[in-house]
Design an enzyme around this catalytic site. Structure first.
Site, PDB file in Angstrom:
ATOM      1  CG  ASN A   1      20.832 -81.932  47.914  1.00 36.42           C
ATOM      2  OD1 ASN A   1      20.706 -83.141  47.868  1.00 36.42           O
ATOM      3  ND2 ASN A   1      19.862 -81.154  48.343  1.00 36.42           N
TER       4      ASN A   1
ATOM      5  CG  HIS B   1      33.533 -60.879  23.556  1.00 33.67           C
ATOM      6  ND1 HIS B   1      34.803 -61.013  24.066  1.00 33.67           N
ATOM      7  CD2 HIS B   1      32.691 -61.325  24.527  1.00 33.67           C
ATOM      8  CE1 HIS B   1      34.741 -61.538  25.281  1.00 33.67           C
ATOM      9  NE2 HIS B   1      33.473 -61.724  25.581  1.00 33.67           N
ATOM     10  CG  HIS B   2      30.795 -54.962  24.071  1.00 38.23           C
ATOM     11  ND1 HIS B   2      29.656 -54.182  24.010  1.00 38.23           N
ATOM     12  CD2 HIS B   2      31.425 -54.814  22.880  1.00 38.23           C
ATOM     13  CE1 HIS B   2      29.605 -53.591  22.826  1.00 38.23           C
ATOM     14  NE2 HIS B   2      30.666 -53.959  22.117  1.00 38.23           N
TER      15      HIS B   2
ATOM     16  CD  GLU C   1      29.197 -67.890  31.962  1.00 38.25           C
ATOM     17  OE1 GLU C   1      29.970 -68.741  31.557  1.00 38.25           O
ATOM     18  OE2 GLU C   1      29.582 -66.792  32.426  1.00 38.25           O
TER      19      GLU C   1
ATOM     20  CD  GLU D   1      33.303 -69.758  31.121  1.00 40.62           C
ATOM     21  OE1 GLU D   1      32.938 -69.315  30.029  1.00 40.62           O
ATOM     22  OE2 GLU D   1      33.413 -69.063  32.136  1.00 40.62           O
TER      23      GLU D   1
HETATM   24  C1  NOJ Z   1      34.017 -65.453  30.809  1.00 45.75           C
HETATM   25  C2  NOJ Z   1      32.942 -65.871  29.876  1.00 45.75           C
HETATM   26  O1  NOJ Z   1      32.010 -66.683  30.513  1.00 45.75           O
HETATM   27  C3  NOJ Z   1      33.582 -66.578  28.728  1.00 45.75           C
HETATM   28  O2  NOJ Z   1      32.609 -67.107  27.871  1.00 45.75           O
HETATM   29  C4  NOJ Z   1      34.505 -65.639  28.004  1.00 45.75           C
HETATM   30  O3  NOJ Z   1      35.169 -66.332  26.992  1.00 45.75           O
HETATM   31  C5  NOJ Z   1      35.537 -65.050  28.968  1.00 45.75           C
HETATM   32  N1  NOJ Z   1      34.908 -64.548  30.115  1.00 45.75           N
HETATM   33  C6  NOJ Z   1      36.334 -63.925  28.327  1.00 45.75           C
HETATM   34  O4  NOJ Z   1      35.496 -62.819  28.142  1.00 45.75           O
END
Ligand code: NOJ
Length: 683
Positions: A191, A390-391, A481, A487
């Site tokens: 900011n 999951h890819h 995301e 995370e």
């Molecule tokens: C980054 C992603 O944001 C996360 O959610 C995922 O677990 C890891 N990459 C591995 O793919």
């Protein structure tokens, strides 16, 4: 210029211009101006050509300057620039006032109400190339886009720069994340005064003491490069992401084509930006037809334990995605009413430096031997749950595209109704030297969405390009995301997201669209990660389910941590993910925000209120409730001594009867929050 315009102008346009007196000679640098007003008249826009014949525009909010005169045009490679020497050939005006229904969303019915002005410009001298500029004025902002029609003297174009400017007057405070700085969109928001803005992403939110809040962004980003903004004093200039490393070219195209819309959302204050649906309105309607297979829902999965380093994505003794472990999550999902189970690390490709351009190793149809995908798909389906694929691509888009068809066929064959995609890499370049958010990546992302739709798969995309409202056209693109998510709390060297992060992103990143933030951590002190902790209270984790909108919400923590707090877990089980309407009850960017959402097709409401690191007293006015009803409020709030640093897991659950007109008063702890379920009693 007038002569040219009168010769070519349509009868309808001419009469509009004259009767509404929309033609004036009122600006020092613009010889002729064309004015466009939003339906209420509160937002106005003026288009004009400068004395050298360069297109420009300005905009006002409530009579006050919002955007000062700003230039438009293109720099091309191997062709003369399309900048000045232009004349207006034709002006067409139109209006629309329709209401459309989202198949899922934060707001079921959306009013699309605007006035439009389409200007056809041409160079007054040879080669007399043509360009159209389309402006729209809504009551919540303005938008414009360029269209380059098919023409003899402009066929293939290589865009070096799009010269769109956003010149601002006033002392704006800017909320931004740096662009092309190595971490994609994953930054804490800075900011600063507007003058200190560097190369930044959109949405860029601008606030000021007195005067409107603005958010500059784009809509319908397809077949084009992402637009970042470069700050220069009080000016922001479009800065397109290059197509390849080392190339000055940003976009390769053939006429006819349109650029994405450039948007400036405007509201009295930043809370008003949250319920602006201008970006969605600019996108094309659903192209997929029947999307009854797209379901909002909640999921759990083999994910947080990997970030906590309790398990690994790669094969070996700590491999997380085993048949046995997955069955535990499926059982947990089935027992608690979750729809999906995400399993990361299920497929070949994780052994090695997969995050560092690992060499095309990811296979999207080959499971590790300790993961029995066929048996697990059946096990899940027998329990009314589906596996989420999951890819992770390691940002190797070529490797992914080569397998795309079979990868989505595999998902469909295994009843996986959703997939999470990922493009992790260090830097901003893909393995093929294309930029992460450049034109080629944008095209790739579009191809993935369409392929997924052909196989009836919903996409939750991580490390992808920012959202510009494509979910309207492709409702299977349910979430992304594209910001720092949960995370970071597990492993970020800076200690994770500070408490103000989630009080900023509702006013910035979330203006773009849903976010797969993955809330719901109950074990906030992270014993396996001694240098980190989740910088919120437990009650704030609950509030995030309402504050951070996504039609797919994860309950991110491990089943054993939910078993410790069954009464708080009840909120995650109850909270809706699809909404009739959204109301912002209060907010101050970076400080606090409170949002209420009504369940789609129902009478119940949910409320989330969160604060930054400061404790604060809140009094939530329940005037959004139906006046003819009573509601049972179940309030999940911070305990008296809760504090995100020392006592994050302290919470209190209270229940009471409330009506419209009541207020719910409470104290949010430092880093705290409150979640409320308001269940309507029968009349
Ligand atoms: C980054 C992603 O944001 C996360 O959610 C995922 O677990 C890891 N990459 C591995 O793919």
């Amino acid at each position: 210029m007038m002569r040219t315009m009168n010769r070519r102008i349509t009868g309808r346009s001419l009469s509009v211009l004259h009767s509404a007196a929309l033609l004036c000679f009122c600006h020092a640098t613009a010889a002729v101006e064309y004015r466009l007003a939003s339906p209420s008249g509160d937002i106005t826009l003026e288009f004009g050509l400068t004395e050298s014949g360069q297109p420009s525009y300005s905009a006002k909010y409530d009579g006050q300057a919002a955007i000062d005169r700003s230039l438009l045009g293109f720099d091309f490679r191997r062709a003369a620039d399309l900048v000045d020497g232009m004349v207006v050939e034709q002006v067409d005006r139109s209006s629309a006032d329709t209401t459309w229904e989202q198949p899922w969303g934060e707001q079921r019915l959306i009013r699309d109400h605007y006035n439009e002005m389409r200007l056809t410009l041409s160079e007054s001298a040879a080669p007399a190339r043509r360009m159209e500029l389309v402006f729209r004025a809504y009551d919540d902002g303005i938008a414009f886009r360029y269209r380059l029609p098919e023409q003899e003297n402009l066929d293939r174009v290589e865009i070096l720069d799009e010269l769109s400017e956003f010149n601002l007057s006033g002392d704006y405070s800017a909320w931004w994340t740096p662009a092309l700085a190595g971490e994609k969109y994953e930054y804490l928001t800075r900011n600063t005064p507007l003058e200190q803005v560097e190369l930044v992403h959109t949405p860029l939110t601008l606030t000021r003491e007195r005067g409107p809040a603005l958010a500059i962004h784009e809509a319908v980003l397809k077949d084009y490069a992402t637009m970042n903004l470069r700050g220069e004093g009080h000016s922001l200039k479009a800065a397109l992401v290059p197509i390849h490393k080392g190339s000055p070219v940003k976009v390769e195209a053939r006429t006819p084509f349109s650029t994405p819309w450039r948007t400036v959302q405007m509201a009295d204050s930043e809370t008003g930006l949250i319920t602006s649906y201008l970006t969605l309105n600019l996108n094309e309607p659903n192209k997929l037809g029947d999307v009854s297979w797209v379901h909002p829902g909640k999921y759990v999965g083999i994910w947080w334990e990997l970030h906590l380093e309790k398990g690994t994505w790669h094969s070996g003794p700590k491999h997380g995605a085993t048949t046995e472990n997955t069955k535990k999550y499926i059982d947990f999902a089935a027992q608690n009413g979750f729809d999906g189970v995400l399993v990361e690390g299920w497929n070949r490709g994780w052994d090695g430096e997969w995050w560092n351009h690992g060499g095309g190793a990811f296979r999207f149809t080959e499971a590790y031997p300790d993961y029995d995908v066929d048996a697990l798909s059946r096990y899940a389906s027998d329990r009314g749950v589906y596996l989420i694929g999951h890819h992770e691509t390691g940002a190797e888009t070529d490797n992914y595209e080569r397998q795309l068809e079979e990868a989505y066929d595999f998902l469909q064959q295994h009843g996986m109704k959703a997939v999470k995609t990922g493009y992790v890499e260090t830097g901003e370049l893909l393995t093929n030297n294309n930029y992460h958010h450049g034109q080629r990546f944008v095209q790739h992302a579009g191809k993935v969405t369409r392929t997924a739709a052909e196989h009836k798969v919903m996409v939750v995309a991580h490390e992808t390009v920012k959202d510009t409202g494509e979910r309207r056209t492709y409702p299977n693109l349910v979430s992304r995301e594209v910001a720092r998510g949960q995370e970071y709390n597990a492993w970020a060297e800076d200690g994770g997201n500070p408490p103000n992060h989630t009080t900023i992103i509702p006013f910035t990143r979330m203006l773009a669209g849903p976010m797969d933030f993955t809330p719901g951590i109950f074990d906030l002190t992270l014993p396996s990660r001694p240098d980190n902790q989740v910088n919120t209270t437990l009650a704030k984790q609950l509030a995030l389910y309402v504050v951070i909108y996504s039609p797919v919400q994860m309950a991110a923590d491990l089943p054993e941590n939910y078993r410790k707090y069954p009464d708080a877990f009840q909120f995650i089980k109850d909270v809706a993910v699809d909404w009739e309407t959204t109301r912002v009850l209060s907010g101050d960017i970076g400080q606090h925000v409170a949002i209420a959402r009504q369940v789609r097709g129902g009478e119940d409401w949910f409320v989330g209120a969160i604060t930054n690191e400061k404790a604060r007293d809140v009094a939530l006015d329940l005037d959004f409730l139906d006046t003819g009803r009573s509601y049972t409020a179940t309030i999940y709030r911070d305990g008296e001594k809760a504090d995100y640093r020392a006592n994050p897991e302290s919470y209190v659950i209270e229940s009471r009867r409330v009506n419209a007109g009541d207020k719910i008063r409470t104290r949010l702890a430092p880093g705290g929050g409150m979640a409320i379920r308001l269940a309507a009693e029968s009349k």
